[in-house]
Scaffold this motif. Structure first.
Motif, short mmCIF file in Angstrom:
data_model
loop_
_atom_site.label_atom_id
_atom_site.label_comp_id
_atom_site.label_asym_id
_atom_site.label_seq_id
_atom_site.Cartn_x
_atom_site.Cartn_y
_atom_site.Cartn_z
N VAL A 119 39.94 -25.12 8.02
CA VAL A 119 38.74 -25.59 8.72
C VAL A 119 39.14 -26.31 10.00
CG1 VAL A 119 36.91 -27.32 8.61
CG2 VAL A 119 37.16 -25.66 6.77
N ILE A 120 38.47 -25.95 11.09
CA ILE A 120 38.79 -26.50 12.41
C ILE A 120 37.82 -27.62 12.79
CG2 ILE A 120 38.94 -25.97 14.87
CD1 ILE A 120 39.61 -23.05 13.91
N SER A 121 36.56 -27.38 12.58
CA SER A 121 35.55 -28.36 13.00
C SER A 121 34.24 -28.07 12.30
CB SER A 121 35.32 -28.28 14.52
OG SER A 121 34.49 -27.19 14.83
N PRO A 122 33.36 -29.05 12.28
CA PRO A 122 32.00 -28.73 11.85
C PRO A 122 31.36 -27.80 12.87
CG PRO A 122 32.11 -30.94 12.77
CD PRO A 122 33.51 -30.44 12.72
N TRP A 179 32.82 -37.52 13.51
CA TRP A 179 32.60 -37.23 14.91
C TRP A 179 32.51 -38.55 15.67
CZ3 TRP A 179 30.10 -34.81 10.99
CH2 TRP A 179 30.06 -33.42 10.97
N GLN A 197 34.96 -35.71 7.32
CA GLN A 197 34.79 -35.26 8.69
C GLN A 197 34.16 -36.40 9.48
OE1 GLN A 197 35.80 -32.21 9.41
NE2 GLN A 197 36.14 -31.68 7.27
N TRP A 226 31.45 -25.42 20.12
CA TRP A 226 32.79 -25.93 19.89
C TRP A 226 33.75 -25.46 20.96
CZ3 TRP A 226 37.21 -22.98 18.22
CH2 TRP A 226 38.32 -23.77 17.91
N PHE A 232 31.17 -24.85 8.60
CA PHE A 232 32.37 -25.26 9.33
C PHE A 232 32.96 -24.07 10.09
CE2 PHE A 232 31.99 -28.11 5.71
CZ PHE A 232 32.16 -29.35 6.30
N SER A 251 28.22 -28.47 25.81
CA SER A 251 29.29 -28.19 24.87
C SER A 251 29.95 -29.49 24.45
CB SER A 251 30.28 -27.21 25.46
OG SER A 251 31.00 -27.84 26.47
N LEU A 252 30.57 -29.52 23.55
CA LEU A 252 30.55 -29.68 22.20
C LEU A 252 31.52 -30.54 21.54
CD1 LEU A 252 32.47 -27.00 22.04
CD2 LEU A 252 30.28 -27.00 23.19
N SER A 253 31.63 -30.16 20.28
CA SER A 253 32.29 -31.09 19.40
C SER A 253 33.80 -30.93 19.41
CB SER A 253 31.78 -30.91 17.98
OG SER A 253 32.28 -29.74 17.44
N SER A 254 34.46 -32.03 19.48
CA SER A 254 35.84 -32.03 19.04
C SER A 254 35.79 -32.49 17.61
CB SER A 254 36.71 -32.94 19.86
OG SER A 254 36.91 -34.15 19.23
N PHE A 255 36.88 -32.79 17.10
CA PHE A 255 36.93 -32.90 15.65
C PHE A 255 38.11 -33.78 15.30
CE2 PHE A 255 38.55 -30.68 11.74
CZ PHE A 255 37.61 -31.22 10.90
N SER A 256 37.86 -34.75 14.50
CA SER A 256 38.95 -35.61 14.06
C SER A 256 39.20 -35.39 12.58
CB SER A 256 38.58 -37.09 14.29
OG SER A 256 38.23 -37.29 15.63
N PRO A 257 40.01 -34.41 12.27
CA PRO A 257 40.28 -34.22 10.85
C PRO A 257 41.07 -35.38 10.30
CG PRO A 257 41.70 -32.82 12.16
CD PRO A 257 40.78 -33.50 13.11
N TRP A 284 25.98 -27.24 16.54
CA TRP A 284 27.05 -27.62 17.43
C TRP A 284 27.64 -26.36 18.04
CZ3 TRP A 284 26.33 -29.71 12.69
CH2 TRP A 284 26.32 -31.11 12.57
N PRO A 309 24.54 -35.64 15.34
CA PRO A 309 25.26 -35.89 14.09
C PRO A 309 26.39 -36.87 14.37
CG PRO A 309 25.85 -33.77 15.02
CD PRO A 309 24.75 -34.30 15.87
#
Lengths: 211, 211
Positions: A169-172, B18, B16, A20, A188, B27-33, A18, B172
């Protein structure tokens, strides 16, 4: 600001990667499928840290030697002490070590390695290994996931152990595999909670490198 | 078209997650913690498949019972047959089973479970379990990663075994953990290569469910 993906150098294959972009709200991942198999050498651009330092392969600190899980090396049952035979159990397709006394199967599965790519002021934090394997080479803080912790918790713990750094940790960032030695990696993206790091017992130095 | 994230119901914690937007380039991943710990019940919206079917916890098909790796159950060395002691090795922090004869340590680490969320015509493919655990419940095709395969390869294999479906992995989708039983999950979004699926040996039915 978009973090430029760091191309990870490992002794194996990169399966999923990935990149980011911070502060992008609510959706998400793109995906860079990398043809498989893909030697890492083809992934290295000219401007990564990999060209400036000797980069260690990922390692797993809780065991000195990675093991691909050679079934025939399992000669005794760890539960009853009986001798094992090596056969394909009914309904399965793979060779397993089966106890000739209690019948239990000693399953061997890949170990999961977790770690952090720590981004700070457009630099990333690397650790120089002070132990084998890969003594003297630079690496991301990473190691085997332990039972009882999540992947994120394991990555944070490894970072604390190897770099005395407290991270969030921010993101994978990447999912990697080294099938040959039975290791699967979850890396991560993380940031320092405070600007402090120093070498842990397995590191001789920790340093921020420009990306 | 954006695939609506399916909130995964598991017997544990979601670490985690996605979501995924196809054909977003480069580009890319955001992230839902998700705050940790987080019981899955809070994650279920009103419109997921989880409300329409009895959803199985993730399972791992290559071993009938998940194991959290109880160190004290390891009574013998699998390599030399010697009896073990249970102690914290020098330089470590966790209790391990150590052979009193050859000194080898029997490390126990979480098992990695890999599977596919298969999206097809705005529906997802689920399998109804025909074996224990979770007999009669619906689940994503998933199981233990085997040594010698990548996470993606393992997810594709499990899908073939449990749903007789040939899939292509797209991205993923989720990384999940169940620390209590020593399992870490990597779920991939996938699509059917051809519109064919049928129950494998461990499934009594396979069906597409609207998301």
């Amino acid at each position: 600001m978009t973090v430029k993906p760091i191309h990870l150098q490992i002794c194996g294959l990169v399966s999923q990667r990935w990149s980011w972009k911070p502060r992008t709200v609510s959706s998400l991942s793109s995906f860079s499928p990398i043809p498989y198999p893909n030697p890492y050498s083809k992934l290295l651009p000219t401007n990564t840290v990999a060209r400036r330092v000797r980069f260690a392969p990922f390692h797993a600190s809780s065991s000195p030697l990675p093991s691909a899980g050679i079934v025939r090396n399992i000669k005794f049952c760890q539960w009853c002490g009986g001798s094992t035979k090596h056969d394909i159990p009914e309904g399965e397709e793979r060779l397993r070590a089966i106890c000739t006394v209690c019948g239990k199967i000693a399953y061997q599965n890949p170990k999961m390695v977790v770690g952090c790519l720590i981004e700070h002021d457009n630099k990333v934090l690397l650790c120089k290994r002070s132990i084998q394997p890969s003594h003297g080479l630079w690496t991301l803080p990473a190691g085997y996931l332990e039972i009882g912790e999540s992947a994120v918790e394991g990555a944070i713990r490894e970072t604390r152990e190897e770099a005395n750094a407290d991270v969030e940790v921010i993101s994978p960032f990447a999912q990697l595999d080294i099938p040959l030695i039975g290791q699967s990696y979850m890396i991560f993206l993380a940031k320092l909670k405070k600007h402090h790091f120093s070498p842990g017992p397995e590191s001789s130095a920790c340093q921020l490198f420009s990306t």
